[in-house]
Write an enzyme that holds these catalytic residues in place. Structure first.
Site, PDB file in Angstrom:
ATOM      1  CG  HIS A  25      -2.068  -0.869   1.052  1.00  0.00           C
ATOM      2  ND1 HIS A  25      -3.444  -0.628   1.506  1.00  0.00           N
ATOM      3  CD2 HIS A  25      -2.280  -1.878   0.254  1.00  0.00           C
ATOM      4  CE1 HIS A  25      -4.218  -1.780   1.191  1.00  0.00           C
ATOM      5  NE2 HIS A  25      -3.556  -2.334   0.461  1.00  0.00           N
ATOM      6  CG  HIS A  42      -4.710 -11.410  -2.373  1.00  0.00           C
ATOM      7  ND1 HIS A  42      -5.497 -11.170  -2.881  1.00  0.00           N
ATOM      8  CD2 HIS A  42      -4.119 -10.549  -1.697  1.00  0.00           C
ATOM      9  CE1 HIS A  42      -5.842  -9.799  -2.717  1.00  0.00           C
ATOM     10  NE2 HIS A  42      -4.951  -9.391  -1.682  1.00  0.00           N
TER      11      HIS A  42
HETATM   12 FE1  HEB Z   1      -4.445  -7.719  -1.131  1.00  0.00          FE
HETATM   13  C1  HEB Z   1      -5.253  -8.228   2.217  1.00  0.00           C
HETATM   14  C2  HEB Z   1      -7.735  -6.554  -1.606  1.00  0.00           C
HETATM   15  C3  HEB Z   1      -3.802  -6.811  -4.539  1.00  0.00           C
HETATM   16  C4  HEB Z   1      -0.943  -8.300  -0.721  1.00  0.00           C
HETATM   17  N1  HEB Z   1      -6.195  -7.622   0.213  1.00  0.00           N
HETATM   18  C5  HEB Z   1      -6.050  -7.692   1.336  1.00  0.00           C
HETATM   19  C6  HEB Z   1      -7.246  -7.563   1.922  1.00  0.00           C
HETATM   20  C7  HEB Z   1      -8.099  -7.014   0.799  1.00  0.00           C
HETATM   21  C8  HEB Z   1      -7.214  -7.073  -0.226  1.00  0.00           C
HETATM   22  C9  HEB Z   1      -9.486  -6.536   0.856  1.00  0.00           C
HETATM   23  C10 HEB Z   1      -7.650  -7.579   3.255  1.00  0.00           C
HETATM   24  C11 HEB Z   1      -7.283  -6.406   4.372  1.00  0.00           C
HETATM   25  C12 HEB Z   1      -7.606  -6.730   5.586  1.00  0.00           C
HETATM   26  O1  HEB Z   1      -6.677  -6.957   6.587  1.00  0.00           O
HETATM   27  O2  HEB Z   1      -8.863  -6.985   5.860  1.00  0.00           O
HETATM   28  N2  HEB Z   1      -5.469  -6.816  -2.503  1.00  0.00           N
HETATM   29  C13 HEB Z   1      -7.030  -6.517  -2.740  1.00  0.00           C
HETATM   30  C14 HEB Z   1      -7.332  -6.024  -3.956  1.00  0.00           C
HETATM   31  C15 HEB Z   1      -6.043  -6.151  -4.649  1.00  0.00           C
HETATM   32  C16 HEB Z   1      -5.092  -6.456  -3.850  1.00  0.00           C
HETATM   33  C17 HEB Z   1      -8.619  -5.469  -4.311  1.00  0.00           C
HETATM   34  C18 HEB Z   1      -6.047  -5.545  -6.149  1.00  0.00           C
HETATM   35  C19 HEB Z   1      -6.700  -6.566  -7.043  1.00  0.00           C
HETATM   36  N3  HEB Z   1      -2.755  -7.655  -2.300  1.00  0.00           N
HETATM   37  C20 HEB Z   1      -2.648  -7.095  -3.454  1.00  0.00           C
HETATM   38  C21 HEB Z   1      -1.284  -7.134  -4.163  1.00  0.00           C
HETATM   39  C22 HEB Z   1      -0.499  -7.723  -3.073  1.00  0.00           C
HETATM   40  C23 HEB Z   1      -1.317  -7.827  -1.983  1.00  0.00           C
HETATM   41  C24 HEB Z   1      -0.767  -6.805  -5.275  1.00  0.00           C
HETATM   42  C25 HEB Z   1       0.854  -7.978  -2.832  1.00  0.00           C
HETATM   43  C26 HEB Z   1       1.654  -7.904  -3.805  1.00  0.00           C
HETATM   44  N4  HEB Z   1      -3.238  -8.209   0.636  1.00  0.00           N
HETATM   45  C27 HEB Z   1      -1.983  -8.663   0.400  1.00  0.00           C
HETATM   46  C28 HEB Z   1      -1.638  -9.249   1.617  1.00  0.00           C
HETATM   47  C29 HEB Z   1      -2.798  -9.329   2.414  1.00  0.00           C
HETATM   48  C30 HEB Z   1      -4.063  -8.646   1.633  1.00  0.00           C
HETATM   49  C31 HEB Z   1      -0.233 -10.005   2.100  1.00  0.00           C
HETATM   50  C32 HEB Z   1      -2.849  -9.803   3.783  1.00  0.00           C
HETATM   51  C33 HEB Z   1      -2.863  -8.813   4.921  1.00  0.00           C
HETATM   52  C34 HEB Z   1      -2.584  -9.473   6.231  1.00  0.00           C
HETATM   53  O3  HEB Z   1      -2.497 -10.606   6.366  1.00  0.00           O
HETATM   54  O4  HEB Z   1      -3.085  -8.985   7.138  1.00  0.00           O
END
Ligand code: HEB
Length: 735
Positions: free
Chosen positions: A90, A278
């Site tokens: 982020h 993921h």
């Molecule tokens: Fe992620 C977690 C959505 C892309 C790595 N994710 C997460 C959550 C959500 C999301 C709603 C839950 C938060 C809380 O704690 O409740 N993603 C999302 C979306 C997109 C994404 C709508 C566009 C399609 N991711 C992404 C990327 C990466 C990631 C590109 C790297 C390379 N995530 C992640 C991790 C986790 C999440 C390692 C777990 C955290 C904890 O364990 O605390």
């Protein structure tokens, strides 16, 4: 406790302000950010400090932190890895390729609005978990670097070696006001970022308030306003529940492709990032979201920078409410695996609701094989977000998924490469990268420039070259235009562009209208001639382009202008044409190019470009005045050339702009005519980018300095300095 609305307080900056009275007034605030006044470390050399850091010890501490669960914010599955990866992602993921702003390079996640974005819930806890380590290593590691490095270490600690890491991101100390995050006034709103396609008059947004479609456009075809990279205000990318909460995986894929594309990620990189990311951790939606209190920027002092206080049971651990979704993707959320893609394709998915009432998907006819984060006796069914199903139900994403499914090693490789790019995309050239983990492989998105081979030209060569250049017969103003066109592609946000590499002679820059291709090729072939003929040391065209402009400025101003040699020439193969196309100016007030759009006036584009060039308001002023007197408009037009001796470096622009004998009137929205107040005789023509220096009170104040009887000499000196600054903006190799 009573609310204390600062606006009503009668001291400390309270009261009704210019911004409230005249909301449409040109704002110069973004030109005076991140100055020594706000920086407690103003004379601090961060790269040097980073080099003295015990990097291995820091990494060891970070590894230990991963499993050092704290009672005040317990680790899911006994490991903070997922949380820290999300924190890093982020931080870096706000980058957008259109203007190079956003991204993890400044440690901005510490400040509003990012620290309070609804998408960043619980990351306040992640950063606070890091504080003891930040405190221990002090200024040798910036927050910007630490946040990203921690995400990297999290991946390593969960079993996947990364592609590398480079440090060198110095912190900023105030919220960055230069980034346009959208015009909405509600969190998760998107009422003004979608349009009917007429929008984006050359890339800048919807036409006006009432032209955008009802319901924010059709979720299958809507156009996201440029330069935005997110589908909603306060999200990093897209709504996990599907566009505007509609659980439609195919429409979700469309939003993902748009938003990840604006981060400069292609389909393969996008799938790798999401599937890889993921593979770790879980989402948090233990109970209804109305248990959650105010975000950090609105929370009480006693919360000490935390927000989102959660009243649901213990408010942490198994009771955590972050996104309001309750999904665990894999069987081993703290260990790298290919589970995510396996399950995505193995099961059919049924729409269901999280305990907080959000749309999510559960596997049909599956066994409960997914572990619980806190109760080892409990097992869950596999679950996914709508945005996860997008990877299966979009045909192009599906193809990439299948490739990774067949060959899991490919996913690991693609994920770690895309992750490295995500974290380092806005760092600028390799010469800014520091630390023991820099990968050797050169990557196209670095905008690589070959190393300088052989000795760099010296003072004697420079003097000889200047003579040769000025003897070519090319009009000196054209050298000035070309040098400016080359250097002024720089943008401070992601440190791309600039004169080094001489990419102005390559596609796409050589064909940009603003660069006046016919004139450009005349200048380049003259300089190639000089390069071939020169008997001294080898000199790059990149150096010659800047030197030619500099020599022409010196001649026009009778002043000596600093020149720093040592640039090299990139090749077309080293240049990602599509990625460089985002650097093309569609309005450049420095060259009197382009027009206002229905939403953005030319003078705002000018301030925006000045910000990309990291200029102050005085530097902006002196450069525009100087370029006009030098007759350096993109097409040689007389607009704003308020002088009887064009081509000479004089303060005439200011003298004549401030002359009360001239009356101005608009000829259209962007151009003006100046006539003699007494005789009515036509004297000058100019644009908004010229007249703003007489109209805006602060710019006028600066213009008065340069237009005064004692301002001429200062003008030439200041212009020379600002010129040299712009020419050297990308010279991280010598800074
Ligand atoms: Fe992620 C977690 C959505 C892309 C790595 N994710 C997460 C959550 C959500 C999301 C709603 C839950 C938060 C809380 O704690 O409740 N993603 C999302 C979306 C997109 C994404 C709508 C566009 C399609 N991711 C992404 C990327 C990466 C990631 C590109 C790297 C390379 N995530 C992640 C991790 C986790 C999440 C390692 C777990 C955290 C904890 O364990 O605390």
């Amino acid at each position: 406790m009573a609310e204390c609305p600062v606006k009503h307080s009668n001291i400390g900056g309270g009261g009704t302000r210019n911004r409230d009275w005249w909301p449409n007034e040109l704002r110069l605030g973004i030109l005076r950010q991140h100055t020594a006044v706000t920086n407690p470390l103003k004379d601090f050399d961060y790269p040097a400090a980073f080099k003295s850091l015990d990097y291995d010890a820091l990494k060891k501490d970070l590894h230990a932190l991963m499993t050092d669960s704290q009672d005040w914010w317990p680790a899911d599955f006994g490991h903070y890895g997922g949380l820290f990866i999300r924190m890093a992602w982020h931080s870096a993921g706000t980058y957008r390729t259109f203007d190079g702003r956003g991204g993890g390079g400044e440690g901005q996640q510490r400040f509003a609005p990012l620290n309070s974005w609804p998408d960043n819930v619980s990351l306040d806890k992640a950063r606070r978990l890091l504080w003891p380590i930040k405190q221990k290593y002090g200024n040798k590691i910036s927050w910007a670097d630490l946040i990203l490095l921690t995400g990297n270490v999290a991946i390593e600690s969960m079993g996947l070696p990364t592609f590398g890491f480079a440090g060198g991101r110095a912190d900023t100390w105030e919220a960055d006001e230069s980034v346009y995050w959208g015009g909405e006034t509600t969190w998760l709103g998107n009422d003004v970022r979608y349009s009917d396609g007429k929008a984006g008059v050359e890339g800048h947004g919807v036409v006006d308030g009432d032209e955008h479609k009802k319901e924010h456009g059709d979720i299958h075809s809507r156009d996201l306003e440029k330069p935005l990279g997110a589908a909603h205000m306060g999200l990093i990318y897209v709504n996990p529940e599907g566009p505007d909460g509609v659980p439609d995986p195919v429409a979700s894929a469309r939003d993902i492709r748009t938003t990840f594309g604006r981060m400069a990620m292609n389909d393969e990189e996008t799938v790798a990032l999401i599937a890889g990311g993921h593979s770790f951790g879980k989402t948090h939606g233990a109970g209804p979201s109305d248990n959650v209190g105010k975000e950090p920027a609105a929370a009480g002092l006693e919360q000490q920078g935390f927000g989102w206080q959660n009243k649901f049971n213990s408010g942490k651990g198994p009771d955590t409410i972050t996104s309001g979704l309750e999904v665990i993707w894999t069987k081993t959320p703290t260990k790298w695996s290919n589970n995510y893609l396996e399950y995505l394709f193995k099961y059919e998915w049924e729409l269901t609701k999280s305990p907080a009432g959000a749309n999510q998907w559960v596997a049909k006819n599956a066994e409960a094989i997914i572990p619980d984060a806190y109760d080892s006796n409990k097992k869950h069914l596999p679950t996914m977000l709508t945005s996860d199903l997008a990877l299966r139900f979009d045909p192009a994403y599906e193809k990439v998924c299948k490739k990774f499914l067949e060959d899991p090693a490919k996913l690991g490789d693609a994920f770690t490469r895309a992750w490295f790019k995500l974290l380092h995309r806005d760092m600028g050239p390799r010469s800014r990268w520091i630390g023991p983990e820099i990968p050797k492989e050169e990557l196209i998105w670095e905008d690589p420039i070959p190393a300088v081979s052989g000795p760099v030209i010296d003072e004697k060569d420079i003097a000889a070259l200047k003579k040769e250049i000025l003897a070519t017969g090319v009009e000196p103003t054209k050298f000035i235009s070309t040098a400016w066109a080359s250097a002024s592609t720089y943008r401070g946000g992601d440190k791309r562009g600039g004169a080094n590499g001489a990419r102005i002679r390559l596609a796409p820059q050589k064909d940009w209208k603003v660069n006046n291709p016919a004139q450009l090729s005349e200048v380049l072939s003259a300089l190639e001639g000089v390069q071939k003929k020169f008997q001294g040391k080898k000199v790059s065209l990149a150096d010659l382009i800047v030197l030619a402009g500099t020599a022409a400025v010196e001649k026009a101003g009778g002043v000596s202008v600093p020149f720093t040699p040592g640039r090299a020439d990139a090749t077309q193969e080293q240049t990602d044409v599509e990625s460089f196309s985002h650097l093309e100016p569609f309005n450049d007030g420095f060259r009197n190019y382009g027009k206002s759009t229905p939403r953005v006036r030319t003078e705002q584009f000018l301030v925006d470009r000045a910000h990309l060039l990291t200029l102050s308001a005085p530097e902006l002023t002196v450069l525009v005045g100087g370029l006009r007197s030098l007759n350096a408009n993109y097409d040689g037009s007389p607009l704003g050339v308020l002088t009887k001796r064009p081509g000479q470096l004089t303060n005439d622009f200011f003298v004549n702009l401030l002359d009360m004998n001239t009356a101005w009137k608009a000829t259209d929205n962007d151009t003006f005519e100046g006539v003699d107040r007494k005789t009515g005789a036509k004297k000058w023509t100019a644009t908004r980018a010229d007249l703003v220096f007489g109209s805006h009170a602060e710019l006028r104040a600066i213009s008065e300095v340069y237009g005064s009887a004692d301002g001429g000499e200062k003008f030439v000196k200041d212009f020379a300095a600002a010129w040299a600054k712009v020419m050297d903006l990308d010279r991280f190799d010598v800074k």
